[in-house]
Design a protein around this motif. Sequence first.
Motif, PDB file in Angstrom:
ATOM      1  N   ILE A   1     -24.280 -42.792 -34.511  1.00  0.00           N
ATOM      2  CA  ILE A   1     -25.487 -41.984 -34.479  1.00  0.00           C
ATOM      3  C   ILE A   1     -25.246 -40.594 -33.890  1.00  0.00           C
ATOM      4  CG2 ILE A   1     -26.323 -42.771 -32.217  1.00  0.00           C
ATOM      5  CD1 ILE A   1     -29.149 -42.874 -33.554  1.00  0.00           C
ATOM      6  N   ASP A   2     -24.258 -40.454 -33.041  1.00  0.00           N
ATOM      7  CA  ASP A   2     -24.010 -39.153 -32.421  1.00  0.00           C
ATOM      8  C   ASP A   2     -22.932 -38.337 -33.148  1.00  0.00           C
ATOM      9  OD1 ASP A   2     -22.050 -40.920 -31.608  1.00  0.00           O
ATOM     10  OD2 ASP A   2     -21.794 -39.993 -29.650  1.00  0.00           O
ATOM     11  N   ASP A   3     -22.412 -38.843 -34.266  1.00  0.00           N
ATOM     12  CA  ASP A   3     -21.424 -38.108 -35.057  1.00  0.00           C
ATOM     13  C   ASP A   3     -22.151 -37.435 -36.224  1.00  0.00           C
ATOM     14  OD1 ASP A   3     -19.328 -37.129 -36.513  1.00  0.00           O
ATOM     15  OD2 ASP A   3     -18.227 -39.027 -36.627  1.00  0.00           O
ATOM     16  N   VAL A   4     -22.706 -36.264 -35.952  1.00  0.00           N
ATOM     17  CA  VAL A   4     -23.550 -35.558 -36.913  1.00  0.00           C
ATOM     18  C   VAL A   4     -22.797 -35.247 -38.199  1.00  0.00           C
ATOM     19  CG1 VAL A   4     -24.918 -33.461 -37.273  1.00  0.00           C
ATOM     20  CG2 VAL A   4     -24.973 -34.614 -35.065  1.00  0.00           C
ATOM     21  N   ASP A   5     -21.530 -34.847 -38.091  1.00  0.00           N
ATOM     22  CA  ASP A   5     -20.760 -34.479 -39.283  1.00  0.00           C
ATOM     23  C   ASP A   5     -20.599 -35.668 -40.235  1.00  0.00           C
ATOM     24  OD1 ASP A   5     -20.487 -31.858 -38.394  1.00  0.00           O
ATOM     25  OD2 ASP A   5     -18.580 -32.287 -37.371  1.00  0.00           O
ATOM     26  N   THR A   6     -20.238 -36.826 -39.688  1.00  0.00           N
ATOM     27  CA  THR A   6     -20.064 -38.017 -40.521  1.00  0.00           C
ATOM     28  C   THR A   6     -21.388 -38.434 -41.147  1.00  0.00           C
ATOM     29  OG1 THR A   6     -18.201 -38.785 -39.195  1.00  0.00           O
ATOM     30  CG2 THR A   6     -19.332 -40.436 -40.523  1.00  0.00           C
ATOM     31  N   VAL A   7     -22.458 -38.398 -40.364  1.00  0.00           N
ATOM     32  CA  VAL A   7     -23.776 -38.780 -40.877  1.00  0.00           C
ATOM     33  C   VAL A   7     -24.155 -37.887 -42.055  1.00  0.00           C
ATOM     34  CG1 VAL A   7     -26.242 -38.795 -40.320  1.00  0.00           C
ATOM     35  CG2 VAL A   7     -24.605 -39.818 -38.730  1.00  0.00           C
TER      36      VAL A   7
END
Length: 150
Positions: free
Chosen positions: A129-135
Amino acid sequence: MLMLKQRIWRTCVAIGSSIIGLSYAVLAVHHGFDVPGELVHAALFLAAGIALLYQTFKQQHEGSQMPGPLTSQQVAEYECAMETIGNALAARSQAIHDERSKAEPNQEVLSKLRQEQAELVLERSKISIDDVDTVRRVIANYGAQVRAQI
């Protein structure tokens, strides 16, 4: 809640593995070590169970704590990414069903679809949830696939 479910699941698997290991050991001793490798199997299951129990209940280090406060945008994008991969998985499941329903299913197509399904499950498990790039990458890549199938 998810952490609690994972801890309960790991505990059950660890206890089961330990019980299997102890059972192997008892059977190996009871039968006088007639079955080659039974004691090795017993030791492996028991060691795996103990290691999993240890990992389940060891204290969490500071680096493995949950991320700090999240924005509503991060939460929404994360939910969108999870839903998008879920839809991509559903599409693969439908394609597998359709192929298997044919009079002569193409095994290569089925194999490819199952591989894609496995890759999607793996991709979903890596989303944090805190990996904005992957999301955002997941939404962009799989969102296009899902929209194309609609």
